[in-house]
Every structure is written in structure tokens, then in C-alpha cells.
Scaffold this motif. Structure first.
Motif, PDB file in Angstrom:
ATOM      1  N   VAL A   1       0.822  -1.241  -0.093  1.00 41.37           N
ATOM      2  CA  VAL A   1       0.031  -0.033   0.000  1.00 41.37           C
ATOM      3  C   VAL A   1       0.901   1.075  -0.051  1.00 41.37           C
ATOM      4  CG1 VAL A   1      -1.991   1.069   1.001  1.00 41.37           C
ATOM      5  CG2 VAL A   1      -1.170  -1.338   1.390  1.00 41.37           C
ATOM      6  N   ASP A   2       1.995   1.260   0.993  1.00 46.81           N
ATOM      7  CA  ASP A   2       2.823   2.506   0.981  1.00 46.81           C
ATOM      8  C   ASP A   2       3.517   2.538  -0.426  1.00 46.81           C
ATOM      9  OD1 ASP A   2       1.917   2.494   3.722  1.00 46.81           O
ATOM     10  OD2 ASP A   2       3.510   1.098   4.007  1.00 46.81           O
ATOM     11  N   VAL A   3       3.795   1.614  -1.010  1.00 46.35           N
ATOM     12  CA  VAL A   3       4.712   1.449  -2.235  1.00 46.35           C
ATOM     13  C   VAL A   3       3.625   2.202  -3.179  1.00 46.35           C
ATOM     14  CG1 VAL A   3       5.749   0.345  -4.236  1.00 46.35           C
ATOM     15  CG2 VAL A   3       6.093  -0.201  -1.918  1.00 46.35           C
ATOM     16  N   ALA A   4       2.546   1.775  -3.336  1.00 48.39           N
ATOM     17  CA  ALA A   4       1.503   2.336  -4.260  1.00 48.39           C
ATOM     18  C   ALA A   4       1.422   3.871  -4.171  1.00 48.39           C
ATOM     19  CB  ALA A   4       0.074   1.832  -4.244  1.00 48.39           C
ATOM     20  N   GLY A   5       1.210   4.251  -2.651  1.00 46.05           N
ATOM     21  CA  GLY A   5       0.994   5.676  -2.492  1.00 46.05           C
ATOM     22  C   GLY A   5       2.335   6.491  -2.847  1.00 46.05           C
ATOM     23  N   ARG A   6       3.594   6.115  -3.040  1.00 43.48           N
ATOM     24  CA  ARG A   6       4.753   6.943  -3.686  1.00 43.48           C
ATOM     25  C   ARG A   6       5.117   6.318  -4.849  1.00 43.48           C
ATOM     26  NH1 ARG A   6       8.190   7.549   1.847  1.00 43.48           N
ATOM     27  NH2 ARG A   6       9.330   8.969   0.641  1.00 43.48           N
ATOM     28  N   GLN A   7       4.309   5.806  -5.551  1.00 40.41           N
ATOM     29  CA  GLN A   7       4.472   5.251  -7.018  1.00 40.41           C
ATOM     30  C   GLN A   7       5.548   6.148  -7.890  1.00 40.41           C
ATOM     31  OE1 GLN A   7       2.960   2.332  -7.705  1.00 40.41           O
ATOM     32  NE2 GLN A   7       4.257   2.084  -9.649  1.00 40.41           N
ATOM     33  N   ASP A   8       5.122   7.356  -7.780  1.00 35.06           N
ATOM     34  CA  ASP A   8       6.038   8.137  -8.741  1.00 35.06           C
ATOM     35  C   ASP A   8       7.520   8.293  -8.227  1.00 35.06           C
ATOM     36  OD1 ASP A   8       4.017   8.714 -10.020  1.00 35.06           O
ATOM     37  OD2 ASP A   8       3.281  10.772  -9.193  1.00 35.06           O
ATOM     38  N   GLU A   9       7.762   8.361  -6.981  1.00 39.31           N
ATOM     39  CA  GLU A   9       9.006   8.256  -6.361  1.00 39.31           C
ATOM     40  C   GLU A   9       9.822   7.142  -6.569  1.00 39.31           C
ATOM     41  OE1 GLU A   9       9.833  10.173  -2.388  1.00 39.31           O
ATOM     42  OE2 GLU A   9       7.528   9.997  -2.481  1.00 39.31           O
ATOM     43  N   VAL A  10       9.040   5.939  -6.528  1.00 41.87           N
ATOM     44  CA  VAL A  10       9.704   4.630  -6.739  1.00 41.87           C
ATOM     45  C   VAL A  10      10.047   4.312  -8.155  1.00 41.87           C
ATOM     46  CG1 VAL A  10       9.082   2.259  -6.480  1.00 41.87           C
ATOM     47  CG2 VAL A  10       8.496   3.397  -4.692  1.00 41.87           C
ATOM     48  N   THR A  11       9.253   4.707  -9.159  1.00 43.49           N
ATOM     49  CA  THR A  11       9.668   4.264 -10.421  1.00 43.49           C
ATOM     50  C   THR A  11      10.715   5.294 -11.020  1.00 43.49           C
ATOM     51  OG1 THR A  11       8.045   5.991 -11.076  1.00 43.49           O
ATOM     52  CG2 THR A  11       7.285   3.624 -11.242  1.00 43.49           C
ATOM     53  N   VAL A  12      11.006   6.420 -10.376  1.00 41.98           N
ATOM     54  CA  VAL A  12      12.267   7.155 -10.758  1.00 41.98           C
ATOM     55  C   VAL A  12      13.598   6.770 -10.029  1.00 41.98           C
ATOM     56  CG1 VAL A  12      10.916   9.008 -11.735  1.00 41.98           C
ATOM     57  CG2 VAL A  12      11.758   9.248  -9.459  1.00 41.98           C
ATOM     58  N   LEU A  13      13.220   6.015  -8.968  1.00 40.25           N
ATOM     59  CA  LEU A  13      14.600   5.756  -8.172  1.00 40.25           C
ATOM     60  C   LEU A  13      15.561   4.843  -8.824  1.00 40.25           C
ATOM     61  CD1 LEU A  13      15.935   6.160  -5.404  1.00 40.25           C
ATOM     62  CD2 LEU A  13      14.735   4.246  -4.844  1.00 40.25           C
ATOM     63  N   ARG A  14      16.694   4.982  -8.979  1.00 41.79           N
ATOM     64  CA  ARG A  14      17.751   4.540  -9.645  1.00 41.79           C
ATOM     65  C   ARG A  14      18.778   4.142  -8.273  1.00 41.79           C
ATOM     66  NH1 ARG A  14      22.509   6.111 -11.116  1.00 41.79           N
ATOM     67  NH2 ARG A  14      23.503   5.213 -12.869  1.00 41.79           N
ATOM     68  N   VAL A  15      19.041   2.926  -8.186  1.00 40.56           N
ATOM     69  CA  VAL A  15      20.179   2.745  -7.035  1.00 40.56           C
ATOM     70  C   VAL A  15      21.348   1.862  -7.953  1.00 40.56           C
ATOM     71  CG1 VAL A  15      20.520   1.219  -5.233  1.00 40.56           C
ATOM     72  CG2 VAL A  15      18.353   2.242  -5.463  1.00 40.56           C
ATOM     73  N   PRO A  16      22.505   2.592  -7.901  1.00 36.42           N
ATOM     74  CA  PRO A  16      23.444   1.864  -8.659  1.00 36.42           C
ATOM     75  C   PRO A  16      24.451   0.831  -7.964  1.00 36.42           C
ATOM     76  CG  PRO A  16      24.275   4.009  -7.680  1.00 36.42           C
ATOM     77  CD  PRO A  16      22.624   3.820  -7.290  1.00 36.42           C
ATOM     78  N   PHE A  17      24.999   0.133  -8.771  1.00 33.20           N
ATOM     79  CA  PHE A  17      25.452  -1.040  -8.211  1.00 33.20           C
ATOM     80  C   PHE A  17      26.701  -0.845  -7.728  1.00 33.20           C
ATOM     81  CE2 PHE A  17      22.930  -3.659 -11.355  1.00 33.20           C
ATOM     82  CZ  PHE A  17      22.475  -4.752 -10.519  1.00 33.20           C
ATOM     83  N   SER A  18      27.499   0.216  -8.060  1.00 35.09           N
ATOM     84  CA  SER A  18      28.863   0.678  -7.364  1.00 35.09           C
ATOM     85  C   SER A  18      28.912   2.111  -8.003  1.00 35.09           C
ATOM     86  CB  SER A  18      29.811  -0.309  -7.964  1.00 35.09           C
ATOM     87  OG  SER A  18      30.105   0.096  -9.488  1.00 35.09           O
ATOM     88  N   ASP A  19      30.131   2.570  -7.563  1.00 34.29           N
ATOM     89  CA  ASP A  19      30.460   3.927  -7.567  1.00 34.29           C
ATOM     90  C   ASP A  19      30.785   4.194  -8.995  1.00 34.29           C
ATOM     91  OD1 ASP A  19      30.147   5.000  -5.030  1.00 34.29           O
ATOM     92  OD2 ASP A  19      32.087   4.350  -4.472  1.00 34.29           O
ATOM     93  N   ASP A  20      30.972   3.354 -10.018  1.00 30.76           N
ATOM     94  CA  ASP A  20      31.227   3.374 -11.251  1.00 30.76           C
ATOM     95  C   ASP A  20      29.969   3.449 -12.077  1.00 30.76           C
ATOM     96  OD1 ASP A  20      32.194   3.441 -13.814  1.00 30.76           O
ATOM     97  OD2 ASP A  20      33.535   1.432 -13.721  1.00 30.76           O
ATOM     98  N   PRO A  21      29.755   4.356 -12.731  1.00 31.56           N
ATOM     99  CA  PRO A  21      28.297   4.491 -13.480  1.00 31.56           C
ATOM    100  C   PRO A  21      28.267   3.279 -14.523  1.00 31.56           C
ATOM    101  CG  PRO A  21      29.529   6.596 -13.641  1.00 31.56           C
ATOM    102  CD  PRO A  21      30.659   5.850 -12.941  1.00 31.56           C
ATOM    103  N   ALA A  22      29.491   2.820 -15.157  1.00 36.86           N
ATOM    104  CA  ALA A  22      29.288   1.948 -16.037  1.00 36.86           C
ATOM    105  C   ALA A  22      28.629   0.688 -15.579  1.00 36.86           C
ATOM    106  CB  ALA A  22      30.742   1.697 -16.546  1.00 36.86           C
TER     107      ALA A  22
END
Lengths: 291, 533
Positions: free
Chosen positions: B198-219
Motif C-alpha cells: 500500500v505504501d509503495v502504491a502511495g509513493r509510486q512516482d518516487e519509486v519508479t524514478v529511483l535508481r540505485v547504482p551497483f557501484s560507484d562506477d556508473p558503467a
């Protein structure tokens, strides 16, 4: 043309030709001056009024609009505007008088240069640099959020930054009219420069302080462009910004509500103005223009 | 912040550069001294805080300025030799920051392409290009994912090859060994709240644009999600090559090289956004004259600005002077009442009058059309010419009381016997006005007319509140209209025309600076010649 009051009393035709028509001009002009103000007062008393509903003057008289103002952020804008304008005018008076005192009473290297510099700065209106003000506040906000965008304190700081250039000269001239013998006498009696400034000079130049403070208050009360650039969230709006947004959208605007807000906003300024008319007039002719 | 009690005792005024120094023995700490100490200490504390904060965000300009300002403030208030500086420093510091610096900054920005799409440095542009141009890696495994939150900041917890990893937009994924996994999904992470569906649905817009990198290297790419329960691996499609300073498309091999305009551009002209700030020389200045879509409106707006400022001065002065002469006759009874009522438009805050008039001049419902003109539908603010007329008339309403006040004051200072003498010499009223009153009046009024011109040249609020610059021109790259004056055009270019073009706006500001400066300068010279009469 000016004539002495001892001119003979005129009657009939000559009275009309020389005096009477002046009353006609006066009455017509007063109607022109007062009509929009009567209109806005009338609209403010018309509950739920839209533009159309406001055209019959004083069809209804009801204070509902005034009561409705408070739930819509108006109180915050009102208090915010008063705080910003008071802080600006107090700051302007203190800074301007201190600078004028230094230029008028001390002889130091760079004095002439400083005066010329202020004269030059005063030619360039600060509001023209509003893009740079915006960008500057954007970066200051990273360091001091309290002075950045969306901050009333930041807005006051911007206003104060423009204050010295405009007012220091006006005050400098007035300070020079206070005889130096007065502070020299005090100095001989053992007064420090601080005591002379706070207890002697500031008392003697009180009229110009009142004028500068007042013009600065009225000026920042109606200032729009810098306020619009700096304050972008409705919570912090000044009255000028808030009322603009109420009136700007003609289709959805509650015109009565805007009118009530406008009347309340104008009352203190109009009273202040009429009450201190002659001081303001002398200040105006000394070189400022309505802002 | 001037100290109420001075450190120095009675002595000849010291000078900035090596004057008299009061001996230390004569200092007596007074209450004022402690007030000063407290104030300067507060300023110092704030300054030091500012230096640290600015250093933390690497704003070296602010650091340098603050250090310098602190030195100056402490020197001014603790050195007995800096007497004038004590009174000048507060005002000058603010003046330097908010007026001199902003003027200089305007000058600098005018020579750059600063604006939307060119907001920051090249490094920032490279990072954000790499970040924005990512695609889902085909065939890569999907990761079971939970959305987690700490202090309002969202993050992802994913299970990757049996290991739970947690990260946010700023912090790359890192193992979280104490997390609980149920049915292949993370259900609890120490230190984090795991959000329910339910909480995720409430913050749908933030969740879909969130981008969590694997490491400090963008590649290495990043994790993103559409639904808050499955993570997908994204890899950049554009790789930055530091050696050649180019971006290479990993799919089709196109190279994008940096251009003079502050963008990475490919050989066929495709532009990557965002770009960065670069100097563009005089482009912004010439654009207003050479860009065909801009130069037409620009010329019209300039002409209207001059016309508006000129007409404002002439109309308000004419009416103000006329009324001043009318009521300068001692035989008119009730002059005080007339005066008080005639200055009402001036006492009423200007921005409010403009808004009230905007309502009154409304085409369909306004008071003027409905009541005064008996239901006519005159497009006061919609027709280009009528809008201009309306602006001049409203400005006349706003401005004549000022001229009335000023002229009344100036008329009263003209000696009555001068006019009497002219009358005895046989001059009629018109001749007296033209040859005696006006020249004498101009001595004191001319500078005010000049400053009134300069004021109206930049009368932003009237234009913005009454017509908003409309009716708008069609087909221009910035949103400007027939009644816009230069300053409102600058505002529109900077903030209201879709893409913000700070560079172009600043260049236009500078053109206005020049005009206003020249007018003021001419005014000063003219005033001086008048005073010699």
C-alpha cells in the motif's frame, strides 16, 4: 498663479470664470480618483462575488469575504509582508544613517571615492539584476538555507543590499545640514563617537529618518519582481505576490475575496501616507520616486 | 551594528590609513563594548559555520568571500584606527554582495549559455548523461526487490545470488547480512523500514524514478523497478571515454564529441542533453538583433518601452501641473480637501491599483464596459492598441498625484512678485506660464522627470499585473506580447518561456542598464545646466 488671500471677493460670472470652474475640475478629478477605490470596497462587501457580481455598487453589504480571508493563507502573507517591510525599513534607516554619519563627519582616505561610487551605484536599479539575484540565492541556499531561495530573511537581505545606494545620498545631504559645532561641543565634553551618533545626531535628523524608513516600507510593500523571483512557495508569499495570484486568474478568481484582501492590505499604507503626507512629500521632492 | 559605546576616547578623528592611535591604557570596557563583543562574536560564529558549510559543498567562492568578510569585520570593530569603517562596513558588505556582485554576475552570465540544459559544469553534464541514457539489459536476471525507507529517503533491498543488498540513489548497493528473507523476498532490514504494497502504491512516482547504482562506477549500471517488487538491471548505453573526451554509444558505436556550444554532439548532429555552461561571446547580444523570430518583437518592444516611458512622464506631468495650477489659487475654498482626495491614487499601493483596474477593464464583466459604457464589449486589454492605451491611462491615474504634489510644491516656491511683474509688463496667463512659471519650475522638477522616466522604463509591476504583456506575439521563441516592456521581456526570457535562458536574459538586462545609465547621466548634465539659469 499664486495670489494673496486679500484679493477682492468675486461674485457671479467673474467668480465662475476665475474660481468656479476650478471646483468643477476638482469634483470631476475626485470622481475619477475615488471611483476605483469605491468599486473595490464595494466588491469586497459582496460575498462570493465574481467580477460580474461586483458591478452594482453596494448591492449587498456583508463582511463574509473578510472572514473568509483567514483560512486561505492571507494571514500569513499579511504578517510576512509586515515583517519583511519592517525589517527592511529599520535596516535601511540604520545602515543608511550610519554610512551618512561616516561620510558627513569623518575625513578618511577613500571618502570622496566612496561618495562617487555610491552616486554611480544609485543609477543602476538593483531589480535589473534579478536573474543574477536568483542564481546567487540558489548558491547561497546550499550554504545558508536561511538566506537562500524561499526565505523571507533572504529577501530582506536582498532589499538591504540595494538600500545603501539609493538612500545614503539623500541622508548624507541632510546630515550635512546639522551644524558640526554641536558634536564638537559634545566631543569636548567627553562624548564618544558612538554617543554622538546615537544620542545627538540621530535625534536631530529624525525627520529624514522617518521619510527614508517610510519610503522604504512602502517601496518594499509594493515590490514585486524580486519578491517573485525569491519567494516561490505560497506559504512565504508577500501580499503583493499572494493577491496577484488571486486576481490574475479571472475565470476562477473569487473577486470579492481579492477585493477584501486588497482593502485590508491598503488600509495601513493609505492611513500612514495621509497621516505623514507632508514628510513624504518633502522626501519625494528630495529625489525618490514611487516604488 | 555600529557600536553604541566607542573604544576610543575623545581624540581627533583617526583616519583609515595611519591616523592617531589611542593608547591602550585609556580603554575602559563599557556596556557598549560588551554589546559590540556579543554582536561581533555572533557574526564570527555564523561566518565560521558558513565557511565550513561552504567548504562541505565545495563553494570555494563563498569560502573566500566569508573569510575576507570576517577579517574585515573583526578589523573594523576591534581596531581603534578604523573609526569610519565601523559605520560603513554593514552597509557596504550587503551592497557588495547584493548589488555590485549581482551586477557583475549579470555581466558574466550574459556572455555564457547559462540556462535550462546548460545549468552546470561539464563534469555534472557527463554524470547526468551517463545516468539518463540507460536501458534494461536484455536477458539479465530479474531481482526480487523490496522498497525500504529511512528518514524519508527511499532505497531498494534486493536479493542477488542469495545475498541481500541495500542501497539508495546516493549510496550504491552494499550487503546487509542481518536482513530477513522470506519466500525469496526481503521482509526486514535492520535500520530500515520495509514498505508494504500500500505504501509503495502511495509513493509510486518516487519509486519508479529511483535508481540505485551497483557501484560507484556508473558503467556498472543500476537497479530500477516498475512495480516495487521486481528489480531490473540497467546499464548505460553511452560510455564516456576520458582519454578522448567523447561519449560512445555501446549499441551502434556512434561517437559524440564536445562542441563549442557546450554539448556532446555526434557527427550527424544529434545532441546529447544536458550540456554545460560555456562562454558564447557576444552571441546573446547579437541574437536579439539577428535571430529573425526574436528581432521583430525585440525592436517593437524596445520602441514601446521608450514610448511608454515617455508618454508616462508627459501625461502625468501635464495633468499634475494643470491641477497644481488650478488649485494654486488661494480663492479656491477647500483646497486641503481637494488635495487629500487627489493624492488617494498615490497612497493606494500601486500593485493593488493595477490589479483592480485589470478587473475593471475586463472585456465581458468589467465595470468599465458593463456600467460606464452600458454593456459595450470593448477589448481593453485584448487588442494590441487598446491595451497600450489602457496602460498609459491607468499609469496616468496612478502617477498624476505624484506630479501634482511635486508641482504644487515647486509652484509655491516661485516668488509671487516675479509673476506680478510679468503681469504688469502685460503678459497673459499663457505667456506667464510659458516664459516665467515653466522655466523656474523646471529647475526643481527636471531631475524628478528624469528619474520618473527611468522608473517607468522599468515599471515591471504595472505591465505584469495589468496585461501580463499580452496580447502575445505569435511564433516567437520566447513568450512576449505587444505590451511587454524590456524588463518584462527579460523576466519572460529568464523564467516564463519554457526553457529558461539566463544568458540571453542577462544580456538584455545589460542593454537596459546601458539605456537607464545614459538617461540618468544625461539627466544629471541637463540638471546642472538648468541650475545655472
Amino acid at each position: 498663479m499664486s495670489r494673496t488671500a486679500s484679493a477682492p471677493v468675486l461674485r457671479g460670472r467673474r467668480w465662475w470664470a476665475e474660481v468656479g470652474w476650478r471646483h468643477v475640475v476638482g469634483v470631476v478629478m475626485i470622481a475619477v480618483c475615488v471611483l476605483p477605490l469605491v468599486y473595490v470596497v464595494s466588491a469586497s462587501l459582496n460575498p462570493g462575488g465574481t467580477l460580474t457580481g461586483s458591478n452594482d455598487l453596494f448591492r449587498t453589504v456583508d463582511l463574509q469575504n473578510y472572514a473568509d480571508l483567514w483560512g486561505r493563507g492571507y494571514g500569513g502573507w499579511f504578517v510576512g509582508s509586515l515583517v519583511v517591510c519592517t525589517a527592511t525599513s529599520v535596516g535601511t534607516v540604520l545602515m543608511g544613517s550610519a554610512a551618512a554619519y561616516a561620510f558627513s563627519r569623518f575625513r578618511f582616505t577613500g571618502r570622496r571615492g566612496g561618495l562617487t561610487f555610491l552616486l554611480l551605484v544609485q543609477m543602476f536599479p538593483q531589480m535589473l539584476a534579478f536573474v543574477a539575484v536568483f542564481l546567487l540565492l540558489l548558491s547561497i541556499g546550499d550554504v545558508f538555507p536561511a538566506l537562500g531561495l524561499n526565505s523571507r530573511l533572504g529577501l530582506v537581505a536582498v532589499y538591504l543590499g540595494g538600500a545603501l545606494g539609493v538612500n545614503a545620498f539623500l541622508m548624507y545631504g541632510f546630515f550635512n545640514t546639522v551644524p558640526r559645532e554641536l558634536d564638537e561641543a559634545a566631543k569636548i565634553d567627553g562624548a564618544t563617537h558612538g554617543q554622538i551618533f546615537w544620542t545627538i545626531i540621530l535625534r536631530l535628523v529624525a525627520p529624514i529618518l522617518a521619510v527614508v524608513g517610510l519610503l522604504s516600507f512602502i517601496g518594499s510593500f509594493g515590490e514585486f519582481i524580486i519578491a517573485k523571483v525569491v519567494l516561490q512557495r505560497p506559504q512565504e508569499y508577500t501580499l503583493a505576490l499572494g493577491l496577484y495570484y488571486w486576481a490574475a486568474d479571472e475565470r476562477t478568481a473569487r473577486w470579492g475575496l481579492f477585493a477584501a484582501g486588497a482593502v485590508l492590505a491598503a488600509i495601513p499604507v493609505v492611513l500612514l501616507f495621509l497621516f505623514l503626507q507632508k514628510y513624504i512629500v518633502s522626501g519625494l521632492t528630495a529625489g525618490s520616486v514611487k516604488g | 551594528m555600529s557600536d553604541p559605546q566607542a573604544v576610543t576616547t575623545a581624540a581627533p578623528p583617526p583616519t583609515l590609513g595611519g591616523g592617531t592611535v589611542t593608547p591602550h591604557a585609556r580603554r575602559r570596557p563599557s556596556p557598549g563594548f560588551f554589546v559590540k563583543l556579543a554582536l561581533v562574536a555572533t557574526v564570527d560564529a555564523l561566518g565560521v559555520y558558513g565557511v565550513l558549510a561552504a567548504a562541505a559543498v565545495a563553494s570555494w567562492g563563498i569560502v573566500a568571500f566569508l573569510v575576507l568578510a570576517l577579517v574585515v569585520v573583526n578589523w573594523a570593530y576591534f581596531s581603534p584606527r578604523a573609526l569610519p569603517a565601523k559605520y560603513l562596513v554593514p552597509g557596504l558588505v550587503l551592497l557588495l554582495v547584493y548589488q555590485i556582485f549581482t551586477m557583475a554576475y549579470t555581466g558574466w552570465v550574459a556572455f555564457t549559455n547559462y540556462g535550462d540544459g546548460h545549468n552546470s559544469t561539464k563534469q555534472d553534464a557527463i554524470a547526468s548523461i551517463a545516468e539518463q541514457n540507460e536501458t534494461r539489459v536484455e536477458g539479465s536476471p530479474t531481482l526480487p526487490l523490496s522498497v525500504v525507507e529511512r528518514d524519508g529517503e527511499l532505497g531498494f533491498a534486493v536479493v542477488q545470488e542469495g545475498v541481500v543488498e541495500v542501497g539508495t540513489a546516493q549510496q550504491p548497493l552494499a550487503p546487509a547480512p542481518d536482513a530477513t528473507v522470506e519466500a525469496g523476498r526481503v521482509t526486514a532490514v535492520p535500520g530500515w523500514d520495509v514498505l508494504q504494497f500500500v505504501d509503495v502504491a502511495g509513493r509510486q512516482d518516487e519509486v519508479t524514478v529511483l535508481r540505485v547504482p551497483f557501484s560507484d562506477d556508473p558503467a556498472d549500471g543500476s537497479v530500477r523497478t516498475q512495480d516495487g517488487s521486481t528489480g531490473y538491471v540497467f546499464r548505460p548505453t553511452l560510455a564516456y571515454d576520458e582519454a578522448t573526451d567523447t561519449f560512445v554509444d555501446t549499441v551502434d558505436g556512434t561517437t559524440y564529441a564536445p562542441s563549442d556550444g557546450g554539448n556532446f554532439v555526434s557527427a550527424d548532429g544529434t545532441v546529447l542533453t544536458p550540456g554545460w555552461r560555456v562562454g558564447v561571446g557576444l552571441d546573446n547580444f547579437t541574437r536579439a538583433f539577428t535571430d529573425s523570430r526574436l528581432s521583430g518583437p525585440f525592436v517593437q518592444i524596445t520602441a514601446w518601452t521608450f514610448a511608454f516611458a515617455f508618454l508616462s512622464v508627459v501625461t502625468t506631468f501635464a495633468l499634475g501641473l494643470f491641477l497644481a495650477i488650478v488649485f494654486n489659487d488661494a480663492r479656491v475654498r477647500g483646497r486641503k480637501v481637494y488635495r487629500s482626495l487627489l493624492i488617494l491614487p498615490y497612497a493606494f499601493p500601486g500593485f493593488l491599483s493595477a490589479l483592480v483596474w485589470r478587473g475593471m477593464l475586463n472585456e465581458k464583466f468589467g465595470f468599465v464596459n458593463e456600467v460606464l459604457l452600458g454593456g459595450a464589449q470593448v477589448p481593453w486589454l485584448q487588442d494590441p492598441w487598446l491595451a497600450k492605451v489602457s496602460i498609459v491611462l491607468v499609469n496616468l491615474w496612478l502617477g498624476f498625484p505624484y506630479m501634482f504634489l511635486v508641482c504644487t510644491g515647486a509652484l509655491q516656491s516661485i516668488p509671487a512678485d516675479t509673476i506680478e511683474a510679468a503681469r504688469i509688463d502685460g503678459a497673459g496667463p499663457a505667456r506667464i506660464l510659458r516664459s516665467v512659471t515653466l522655466p523656474l519650475l523646471m529647475v526643481s522638477v527636471a531631475p524628478l522627470l528624469i528619474s520618473s522616466f527611468a522608473f517607468n522604463f522599468n515599471n515591471f509591476s504595472l505591465i505584469y499585473m495589468l496585461t501580463g504583456g499580452g496580447p502575445n506575439f505569435v511564433g516567437t521563441p520566447v513568450v512576449v506580447g505587444h505590451t511587454d516592456i524590456l524588463i518584462s521581456m527579460v523576466y519572460s526570457v529568464a523564467f516564463e518561456s519554457g526553457t529558461k535562458q539566463y544568458g540571453l536574459a542577462s544580456a538584455l538586462s545589460i542593454l537596459i542598464f546601458v539605456v537607464v545609465g545614459v538617461v540618468s547621466w544625461l539627466g544629471f548634465r541637463r540638471t546642472r545646466t538648468l541650475e545655472e539659469i
